[in-house]
Structure formats: C-alpha cells, structure tokens
Design an enzyme around this catalytic site. Structure first.
Site, mmCIF file in Angstrom:
data_model
loop_
_atom_site.group_PDB
_atom_site.id
_atom_site.type_symbol
_atom_site.label_atom_id
_atom_site.label_comp_id
_atom_site.label_asym_id
_atom_site.label_seq_id
_atom_site.Cartn_x
_atom_site.Cartn_y
_atom_site.Cartn_z
ATOM 1 N N PHE A 147 0.840 -1.195 0.000
ATOM 2 C CA PHE A 147 0.000 0.000 0.000
ATOM 3 C C PHE A 147 0.874 1.244 0.000
ATOM 4 C CE2 PHE A 147 0.788 -1.009 4.424
ATOM 5 C CZ PHE A 147 1.046 0.218 5.014
ATOM 6 N N CYS A 148 0.273 2.350 -0.442
ATOM 7 C CA CYS A 148 0.960 3.644 -0.445
ATOM 8 C C CYS A 148 -0.107 4.729 -0.299
ATOM 9 C CB CYS A 148 1.781 3.828 -1.725
ATOM 10 S SG CYS A 148 0.796 3.699 -3.233
ATOM 11 N N THR A 149 0.277 5.980 -0.444
ATOM 12 C CA THR A 149 -0.640 7.082 -0.162
ATOM 13 C C THR A 149 -1.850 7.086 -1.087
ATOM 14 O OG1 THR A 149 1.229 8.405 0.599
ATOM 15 C CG2 THR A 149 -0.826 9.574 0.163
#
Length: 309
Positions: free
Chosen positions: A182-184
């Site tokens: 996951f990331c922003t």
C-alpha cells in the site's frame, strides 16, 4: 465551544494514470496555462509513462481540470481522489517533465504490462488480517513515522529508489506468501507490485486508491489504520474521513511531527525537531532561525507566503 461546521474553500485532487503518453512534452505549456488561468496550484508530473500529481483550487476549477484531462485520449480513466482544505495548501503551480511519474529507477518496469491485483478498501482488512499475508508499506520512513496499517512492515527507505534494494534483500521472506502493498494514493504500488511480480512472486496485491481512499471509505470503527497519513502539501496529514490531521511539519528538515514531538526540548519552531536537532550545527540552527523570522515577518505584513515557509 465552537459547534459551527467549518467551511472548506478549496478542493484538493490527487490524480494519476499510467499510459503511453508519447507527446507528454507538448502538453506541459498548455496544461500549465490552463491551471494558472483557473487559479489552480500544486504540482503535476508528465512523463512518457503518464501523469501524476496533486493540485488544489475551487470546486469548479478542479472539476474543469479533471474534465480537461479526461478529454485527452491517453489520460481518460484517471485515478482521482478528492479532499478539502480550508486554506490553499500549495504556494505555486508547477508542471514538470520527468523520466518517470514515480521514480523507482529500474528500467523495464511497466505497470501496464503486469501489476498486482487491486484490492478494494472494503476488502483490504480481510487480506491483511490473513496470517499468510505479509503487508508492506511502500512509502518512505518519514511518512510511515506518523501512521501505517497494523502489522505492516516498514522498509525504512529514504526514497522510493531504495525500495527495489529492500525487496532484493528480503526476497526469501516474500516468496511463497501473499504480498499486500500500500501507499498514499496507489501510484507507488503500481510500480512496486509490478517490480515484485517481475521477480517471479505471483501473489501480489495492492490497495486500490491507496490509504487516501481507505480513510475516505472505511469507517473509523472498522479501520486497521493507525495514526495519520502524510500528504505532500501544507495540510501535512489527514485522518479518517480525510479530515486534516494534527501533524505539523518541521520547517528545518521537513519531517512530520505529531503533537507529542512538539513538546520535545529539541523542538523549536522553524529551527529544529527531535529528528534533526542532533545532526545540525549551531550555524545551521542560526540560519534556520533567521529564515523563520523572515517567514513570520512576511505573515505579519500580510504578504504572499514567504519562499522559506
């Protein structure tokens, strides 16, 4: 107690799309002129592999920008995430030409050819709660420091360029397991999962729309998110419901700080914080103090934001 509902004047949009954008250089000047003409500020990155960026403006201006971009055939189908800000969170408008819209520095990684399976926010909790899943935060260490998902691995990278090296060093831990990344906003994961899949690891997943969409769509009472999510603008962080968070930015080193860190004896507004105090000299701190004084004077005069702010 103030029970009035805050008025949000600006709409913020984080957007990206991987595509074959061969004419990206020709789009720069017209796109900059369009945004400036609408009073939009922020940063948009253009590269042969697509577009990426976050900008803010009035609701009408942002709607017009998204429609304008969607009308460009290669960009139709943008991944967009909206939030709000009570003050303009950017100082200026920039449209930049880049070799990559998110810089990994590994040639031949193409999210259009192979990418991890998308997982909707409503299905994310079940995936990361599975004992057979290893959850990897693909963001940098300063972002992770103020919030991440429960049980997630922090690669402790300073930049996304370091991520492939971390994967190579921990490849044996990833093989044979479900790898959830996951990331922003989702864009880094497009490349991160494409890279991991290129190594022959097949069960690779990523959070569709990133943390921002998860915080927007998953109720706080059901959430596995802990802390706040760092954003690259003057809001510094957002929380559940994409409400502006409590984090502040150290103006000396740009590290996000939570309220408890602001109580540290090593924190001095505009000058130092627990993350940079011991690595800076007295001359550095004197320079930062003078810059901070100039920022405060500019604010008192009602000037436009000082370049050092």
């Amino acid at each position: 107690m103030n029970l009035s509902t805050p008025h949000f004047e600006y709409r913020v949009v984080a957007l990206y799309r991987f595509c074959r954008l061969e004419r990206f250089e020709d789009l720069r000047a017209p796109l900059a002129a369009f945004c400036c003409g609408k009073g939009i500020k922020g940063t948009l990155l253009l590269a042969r592999e697509g577009i990426n960026g976050t900008v803010a403006g009035t609701e009408e201006a942002i709607a017009e920008l998204v429609a304008h971009l969607e009308a460009i055939p290669e960009l139709a189908g943008l991944e967009v995430k909206y939030s709000t800000a009570s003050e303009m969170p950017f100082h200026r408008m920039k449209v930049r030409l880049k070799s990559e819209i998110v810089t990994m520095g590994v040639e031949g990684i193409d999210p259009l050819a192979s990418v991890g399976a998308y997982v909707e926010p409503q299905d994310w909790n079940a995936l990361i709660s599975d004992p057979g899943t290893i959850v990897v935060d693909t963001r940098n260490d300063y972002e992770v420091s103020i919030g991440t998902f429960s049980g997630a691995v922090d690669p402790q990278t300073k930049s996304f360029r370091e991520f492939p090296g971390w994967v190579e060093n921990h490849r044996s831990e990833l093989e044979g397991r479900k790898v959830a990344m996951f990331c922003t906003g989702g864009i880094r994961c497009e490349k991160a999962t494409a890279y991991v899949k290129s190594l022959g690891i097949d069960e690779v997943f990523h959070l569709k729309g990133g943390i921002l969409r998860y915080l927007e769509e998953v109720p706080a009472e059901d959430s596995l998110w802990q802390g706040e999510c760092f954003v690259f603008d003057e809001r510094v962080s957002v929380a559940h419901g994409l409400a502006v968070g409590e984090a502040e930015l150290c103006r000396a080193c740009r590290h996000p700080l939570m309220p408890e860190e602001l109580q540290s004896p090593k924190f001095l507004s505009g000058v130092s914080c627990p993350h940079c105090h011991d690595s800076r000299s007295e001359a550095d701190r004197a320079r930062y103090a003078e810059r901070h004084r100039q920022v405060e004077l500019a604010e008192q005069r009602g000037d436009a934001p000082h370049i050092g702010s």
